[in-house]
Write a protein that holds these residues in place. Structure first.
Motif, PDB file in Angstrom:
ATOM      1  N   UNK B  52     -22.076  -3.857  -2.917  1.00 12.13           N
ATOM      2  CA  UNK B  52     -20.895  -3.389  -2.813  1.00 12.13           C
ATOM      3  C   UNK B  52     -20.090  -4.455  -1.890  1.00 12.13           C
ATOM      4  N   UNK B  53     -19.187  -5.211  -2.478  1.00 10.69           N
ATOM      5  CA  UNK B  53     -18.564  -6.387  -1.776  1.00 10.69           C
ATOM      6  C   UNK B  53     -17.685  -5.698  -0.433  1.00 10.69           C
ATOM      7  N   UNK B  54     -17.128  -4.663  -0.655  1.00 10.52           N
ATOM      8  CA  UNK B  54     -16.266  -4.206   0.307  1.00 10.52           C
ATOM      9  C   UNK B  54     -16.873  -3.650   1.363  1.00 10.52           C
ATOM     10  N   UNK B  55     -18.059  -2.927   1.240  1.00 12.82           N
ATOM     11  CA  UNK B  55     -18.869  -2.559   2.400  1.00 12.82           C
ATOM     12  C   UNK B  55     -19.461  -3.599   3.096  1.00 12.82           C
ATOM     13  N   UNK B  57     -18.188  -6.747   3.301  1.00  6.34           N
ATOM     14  CA  UNK B  57     -17.201  -7.292   3.876  1.00  6.34           C
ATOM     15  C   UNK B  57     -16.921  -6.656   5.214  1.00  6.34           C
ATOM     16  N   UNK B  58     -16.737  -5.390   5.189  1.00  8.01           N
ATOM     17  CA  UNK B  58     -16.251  -4.490   6.213  1.00  8.01           C
ATOM     18  C   UNK B  58     -17.390  -4.768   7.364  1.00  8.01           C
ATOM     19  N   UNK B  61     -17.457  -8.606   8.414  1.00 11.39           N
ATOM     20  CA  UNK B  61     -16.041  -8.908   9.136  1.00 11.39           C
ATOM     21  C   UNK B  61     -15.790 -10.630   8.316  1.00 11.39           C
ATOM     22  N   UNK B 117      -5.202  -9.471   6.912  1.00 14.89           N
ATOM     23  CA  UNK B 117      -5.921  -7.892   6.759  1.00 14.89           C
ATOM     24  C   UNK B 117      -7.153  -8.280   6.083  1.00 14.89           C
ATOM     25  N   UNK B 119      -8.351 -10.230   3.666  1.00 15.33           N
ATOM     26  CA  UNK B 119      -8.716 -10.504   2.169  1.00 15.33           C
ATOM     27  C   UNK B 119      -9.268 -11.753   2.049  1.00 15.33           C
TER      28      UNK B 119
END
Lengths: 350, 350
Positions: B52-55, B57-58, B61, B117, B119
């Motif tokens: 999962x890219x969002x996880x 990335x979070x 960072x 942000x 992105x």
DNA sequence: GAAGCTCTTGTAATCGATTACATCACGATT
DNA sequence: AATCGTGATGTAATCGATTACAAGAGCTTC
């Protein structure tokens, strides 16, 4: 020197509220009392806070982004569409990722990665070569409802497709040439395996037949939309003993380079040969003679595709319908087509 | 019907290891014993897992993405560069986001949003109009080191810039025309506020001066790179009582439409007027007469910009140097330039 | 005046990965 | 035999938001 990016906690602290309240101010401000709302916005301004996209995406399971798959980004035809897609998506809060499917890396793999790992919520593809395998993968992941074709389509995938009325375009071209008195019309095709090129070609053939025109086999000249293929087609044309008096090209790039090469070979356009293109690239109106062509509404195509995708992303139900939206095409009469001379008009194949 | 996307926990369960181990298999496989590594990869395959890219990335960072800011995506000049940027970035594991700065929404706001942000990790801008305010914002967020100019640049921002040797291009054009005997050379400029257009113009003027050529004020014709402006310039040219014998255009689009409009007005190219463009768009070689122009290495520009950005993203130190990388330009002699006739050559301004 | 509503806000769980730190096994060293 | 180092793996904290649920305040209603 400033600190690290402020987070929601910092804002909450400054505003004297909880993080939940700050989050609400961001996503559903109407749920807060006016006084706290203002406190929060003041704090946001004071801290210079920006929401962390990754955190939000993780929590909401949305990416707020769309992938656009483009075959050959360098082609002005596609990039205009991309621009219009960008405009609509940006206005609706989506980011646009692009990927050029001409690239060495396997595009199918890349696309499914983007969709399955949550980098994007949906896909607009200007490339019709979506493999069956990719289709299966997406269907299994219940992602197929978030894919929209633009310009292209695939008969084997039940996906919506926003496209020009290619058949009508071909008919308009033939009718125009016929009305000018042309009876021997050639066609330079797009790539053989391209479904849209196939439609243009067969509509061309059908219309010619309806009008009682005979097409010599050699008048169907294989091309691939590119400038190079147009020049090649011109060589073939000028070498023909029974030369057609007009030619309908599957793209403007073909038409432009064909014209140029024909001139080099001593032909006059449109006196010796009438030419109709397809696309109406911006340059078509700025060459000499200016190009008669079938206009595709590139901006509209991009806009409609983006809107269709947004609609689908917003509706929870996954509807895998193969809805077709036809964008209008239009004959733009310019200077590469002219009335057939008497000799040209009479010169019908036996 | 399949379940929801499997997560790392599912893979760990199937493989009989901890989530940490799965994660290590993904990011630093050499740290695992061969046997567990294989177990994990088998489980990944079996479950169809994707990170999962969002996880990710979070937690890390990082976004693994780069924003490309393009002024007018529809312009083939830019889209080719974009394609080459895409290629390099994709090969290095970065996604490419695009934004057309011509759009209604305030591009400065959009760009800073993207960068702040999280992105995207960095920005390549093909647009030189980066406001001072944006520069300040980025500097405060320590993001200025992740920005690279491509083609363009800004004297007020200490950022690296990959660009063509515009001055050399202008000199090559002038020298070529001079060598052909031309003594009265006009120039159709780019937008007045465009730094790159300014360089081409002033290099043009300087070179002319060095060669002892006099430039009548009206021979500096304002343009804006566009097809439309080329046609307008042509109208001005043909109306001149003391018409120049050659013209150096700041872009190929200007040159192409200028040629077309001149022909409409009865001029022969290159007999009556020699024309040199700038860019070497693909179409330049496929028009009749084919366009003599200054080639910019668009692919190289994109590649170098992408590589420069990647280097900067990888090096921890934020180095805000205004490093300049010049991409070579080259005179491509084609058919829109010809030896000045005796009359043309002799016709020097008093 | 108790019950029930609505409106506003807070507490804490959660999204799905990465990674600091702890633990354990095993061989080398003294 | 005790100590130590190394490599492999597990436990649990963490990244920074959103949101289900709870709770309190203020009003209405009977």
């Amino acid at each position: 020197m400033q600190k690290l990016q402020p987070k929601i906690k910092d804002v909450a602290h400054v505003a004297g509220v909880s993080t939940a309240t700050v989050s609400r101010a961001l996503t559903q401000p109407e749920r807060l009392s006016e006084s706290t709302r203002e406190k929060v916005f003041d704090a946001i301004r004071a801290t210079g806070y920006r929401v962390n996209k990754a955190a939000r995406n993780l929590r909401t399971r949305r990416a707020g982004a769309v992938l656009v798959l483009v075959p050959n980004l360098g082609n002005p035809f596609f990039s205009t569409i991309l621009s219009s897609i960008n405009e609509v998506l940006a206005a609706n809060g989506y980011s646009v990722l692009v990927f050029d499917s001409q690239q060495p890396s396997a595009p199918g793999q890349v696309v499914s990665d983007y969709l399955l790992n949550g980098s994007v919520d949906g896909l607009i593809t200007l490339d019709g070569n979506i493999s069956i395998a990719l289709g299966e993968t997406l269907k299994n992941a219940q992602m197929l409802g978030n894919v929209v074709f633009c310009c292209e389509w695939s008969d084997s995938l039940p996906l919506p497709s926003i496209r020009s009325d290619n058949a009508l375009g071909a008919r308009l071209a033939v009718d125009h040439l016929f009305a000018l008195g042309h009876r021997r019309i050639a066609h330079v095709t797009g790539p053989e395996d391209n479904i849209l090129a196939q439609v243009r070609r067969s509509a061309f053939e059908i219309r010619c037949a309806e009008l009682g025109l005979i097409i010599a086999p050699e008048w169907i000249i294989p091309g691939d939309f590119s400038l190079t293929s147009g020049a090649r087609a011109a060589e073939q044309l000028v070498a023909m003993p029974e030369r057609p008096t007009a030619v309908f090209c599957a793209s403007d790039e073909i038409a432009l380079s064909l014209i140029s090469r024909c001139k080099q070979n001593g032909l006059s356009i449109p006196q010796d040969l009438s030419v109709v293109g397809f696309d109406d690239l911006e340059i078509a109106g700025f060459v000499q003679p200016s190009l008669t062509t079938i206009r595709q509404d590139r901006t509209g195509l991009g806009r409609l595709a983006a809107e269709e995708l947004i609609t689908r992303l917003n509706s929870a139900q996954s509807k895998e319908t193969s809805r077709i939206i036809l964008a209008p095409v239009e004959l733009i009469k310019r200077d590469t087509t002219a009335t057939a001379s008497k000799e040209q008009a009479r010169n019908i194949l036996a």
